[in-house]
Design a protein around this motif. Structure first.
Motif, PDB file in Angstrom:
ATOM      1  N   ALA A 126       0.826  -1.204   0.000  1.00  0.00           N
ATOM      2  CA  ALA A 126       0.000   0.000   0.000  1.00  0.00           C
ATOM      3  C   ALA A 126       0.867   1.262   0.000  1.00  0.00           C
ATOM      4  N   ARG A 127       1.943   1.256   0.776  1.00  0.00           N
ATOM      5  CA  ARG A 127       2.837   2.409   0.833  1.00  0.00           C
ATOM      6  C   ARG A 127       3.505   2.663  -0.521  1.00  0.00           C
ATOM      7  N   MET A 128       3.974   1.611  -1.155  1.00  0.00           N
ATOM      8  CA  MET A 128       4.670   1.767  -2.435  1.00  0.00           C
ATOM      9  C   MET A 128       3.749   2.273  -3.540  1.00  0.00           C
ATOM     10  N   ALA A 129       2.466   1.950  -3.418  1.00  0.00           N
ATOM     11  CA  ALA A 129       1.510   2.330  -4.460  1.00  0.00           C
ATOM     12  C   ALA A 129       1.104   3.798  -4.400  1.00  0.00           C
ATOM     13  N   VAL A 130       1.243   4.450  -3.246  1.00  0.00           N
ATOM     14  CA  VAL A 130       0.752   5.831  -3.110  1.00  0.00           C
ATOM     15  C   VAL A 130       1.880   6.844  -2.909  1.00  0.00           C
ATOM     16  N   THR A 131       3.123   6.423  -3.059  1.00  0.00           N
ATOM     17  CA  THR A 131       4.242   7.334  -2.840  1.00  0.00           C
ATOM     18  C   THR A 131       5.062   7.484  -4.113  1.00  0.00           C
ATOM     19  N   PRO A 132       5.788   8.612  -4.261  1.00  0.00           N
ATOM     20  CA  PRO A 132       6.663   8.799  -5.424  1.00  0.00           C
ATOM     21  C   PRO A 132       7.767   7.753  -5.452  1.00  0.00           C
ATOM     22  N   LYS A 133       8.282   7.504  -6.648  1.00  0.00           N
ATOM     23  CA  LYS A 133       9.322   6.480  -6.789  1.00  0.00           C
ATOM     24  C   LYS A 133      10.559   6.781  -5.946  1.00  0.00           C
ATOM     25  N   GLU A 134      10.837   8.100  -5.770  1.00  0.00           N
ATOM     26  CA  GLU A 134      12.046   8.495  -5.044  1.00  0.00           C
ATOM     27  C   GLU A 134      11.979   8.174  -3.546  1.00  0.00           C
ATOM     28  N   MET A 135      10.779   8.017  -3.017  1.00  0.00           N
ATOM     29  CA  MET A 135      10.628   7.846  -1.577  1.00  0.00           C
ATOM     30  C   MET A 135      11.091   6.464  -1.111  1.00  0.00           C
ATOM     31  N   TYR A 136      10.706   5.448  -1.860  1.00  0.00           N
ATOM     32  CA  TYR A 136      11.103   4.090  -1.502  1.00  0.00           C
ATOM     33  C   TYR A 136      11.721   3.425  -2.723  1.00  0.00           C
ATOM     34  N   SER A 137      12.923   2.890  -2.573  1.00  0.00           N
ATOM     35  CA  SER A 137      13.615   2.289  -3.711  1.00  0.00           C
ATOM     36  C   SER A 137      13.208   0.832  -3.938  1.00  0.00           C
ATOM     37  N   ASN A 138      12.904   0.124  -2.860  1.00  0.00           N
ATOM     38  CA  ASN A 138      12.502  -1.278  -2.984  1.00  0.00           C
ATOM     39  C   ASN A 138      11.737  -1.706  -1.732  1.00  0.00           C
ATOM     40  N   ILE A 139      11.333  -2.955  -1.713  1.00  0.00           N
ATOM     41  CA  ILE A 139      10.511  -3.467  -0.615  1.00  0.00           C
ATOM     42  C   ILE A 139      11.247  -3.383   0.716  1.00  0.00           C
ATOM     43  N   GLN A 174      -3.352   2.477   6.641  1.00  0.00           N
ATOM     44  CA  GLN A 174      -2.039   2.039   6.180  1.00  0.00           C
ATOM     45  C   GLN A 174      -1.221   3.189   5.594  1.00  0.00           C
ATOM     46  N   THR A 175      -1.891   4.100   4.873  1.00  0.00           N
ATOM     47  CA  THR A 175      -1.189   5.180   4.177  1.00  0.00           C
ATOM     48  C   THR A 175      -1.217   6.491   4.953  1.00  0.00           C
ATOM     49  N   ALA A 176      -1.678   6.465   6.193  1.00  0.00           N
ATOM     50  CA  ALA A 176      -1.797   7.695   6.990  1.00  0.00           C
ATOM     51  C   ALA A 176      -0.457   8.398   7.176  1.00  0.00           C
ATOM     52  N   GLY A 177       0.609   7.632   7.286  1.00  0.00           N
ATOM     53  CA  GLY A 177       1.918   8.220   7.527  1.00  0.00           C
ATOM     54  C   GLY A 177       2.435   9.080   6.401  1.00  0.00           C
ATOM     55  N   VAL A 178       1.923   8.903   5.177  1.00  0.00           N
ATOM     56  CA  VAL A 178       2.408   9.684   4.037  1.00  0.00           C
ATOM     57  C   VAL A 178       1.333  10.608   3.457  1.00  0.00           C
TER      58      VAL A 178
END
Length: 321
Positions: free
Chosen positions: A153-166, A251-255
């Motif tokens: 869920a986090r990876m789906a709603v954040t820019p690519k730069e925020m998280y590089s991988n799982i 789940q996505t509240a933090g971002v």
């Protein structure tokens, strides 16, 4: 003469014990093979189904998480490219493969246990145990794979730069928000999964049972399985959808800048800001497209793979090669 009798008794005892041991060993191997087949079939079913609907799945998550999501698919395609619609699919596979494997395998095991308890071993379960088997299977799988769902869920709603991988998602969440964050939204997940999985498996198994009674064919055609699965997905996801929205928001509240902490608190905030229909049922129309397709493919893939693996002629052919 005495020693001859003793030898005869010894041979009789040995003759009686060995078949029992052999039978027990054979039953154990059969059970082990059944579990492995269910795990493999479930894993394949989940992977095929989720890959088929990955773009719609990612769009649905964003649509639940952001207020202005019109023309989302087209805008994402223009700005990030076509394959960006599959972003987060690797994380999805990491979660879905074990989730689907555990869920389908657990369902087969629970069916066997409940069938033995209610005296329906080898036959279709009565309605209540049929519903219970699906609910317990979904709950078991969700409990064992929840952190992976959070990461997806986090990876789906954040820019690519925020998280590089799982792994990066796990590390950042643990470091910046605490390990407990990995289980944020766990309660609405379980409350949503129980009716969703229960109704999905119940509907699919019931439709197959009715089909067998009316057509005289024990095995439906592939397109019939797809249709039964689609109905199962439509009913199951419609019933549990509001809790699915609450789960994603938590789940996505933090971002997203919100501080969702409880189920009721999240529901109240969503309803007060967006209304019941636009809030708790946001994205449901897209889910009615994605859900039936995914569940139909999943159930059909599982059944056909199980049939293939149980076909001893096919297994012998593979071994001979």
């Amino acid at each position: 003469m005495g020693s001859g009798v003793q030898e005869q008794r010894a041979s009789l005892t040995q003759g009686e014990v060995l078949p029992l041991a052999s039978s027990s060993q054979s039953e154990g191997m059969k059970q082990t093979r059944s579990v492995i087949n269910s795990l493999f079939s479930g894993a394949l079913a989940g992977a095929v189904a989720k890959t088929a609907v990955a773009p719609l799945d990612r769009t649905k998550i964003i649509f639940q998480g952001k207020l202005e999501a019109y023309r989302l698919i087209y805008r994402t395609y223009l700005m990030e490219g076509f394959f960006s619609l599959w972003r987060g699919n690797s994380a999805t596979m990491v979660r879905v493969i074990p989730y689907a494997a555990i869920q389908f395998c657990a369902h087969e095991q629970y069916k066997g246990l409940l069938g033995g308890y209610y005296g329906f071993q080898g036959n279709a379960l009565p309605p209540v145990p049929r519903l219970l088997a699906g609910s317990m299977a979904g709950t078991t799988a969700a409990m064992m794979t929840y952190p992976l769902d959070m990461v997806r869920a986090r990876m789906a709603v954040t820019p690519k730069e925020m998280y590089s991988n799982i792994l990066h998602v796990f590390v950042r969440i643990s470091r910046e928000e605490g390990m407990k964050t990995l289980y944020r939204g766990f309660t609405p997940t379980i409350l949503g999964v129980a009716p969703y999985a229960g109704l999905s498996f119940f509907t699919y198994e019931t439709l197959k049972k009715l089909h067998a009674e009316h057509s005289g064919r024990q095995q439906p055609y592939s397109y019939e399985r797809l249709a039964f699965g689609a109905c199962a997905g439509l009913i199951g996801q419609s019933a549990s959808y509001p809790l699915d929205v609450v789960r994603r928001r938590m789940q996505t509240a933090g971002v997203t800048g919100h501080t969702y902490r409880t189920i009721l608190g999240t529901m109240r905030e969503i309803v007060s800001e967006e209304g019941v229909i636009r809030g708790l049922y946001k994205g449901l129309s897209m889910n009615w497209v994605k859900g039936p397709i995914a569940v139909g493919i999943s159930f059909t893939t599982f059944d056909l793979t199980q049939i293939l693996l149980k076909n001893e002629k096919w297994v012998l052919l593979v071994k001979s090669k």
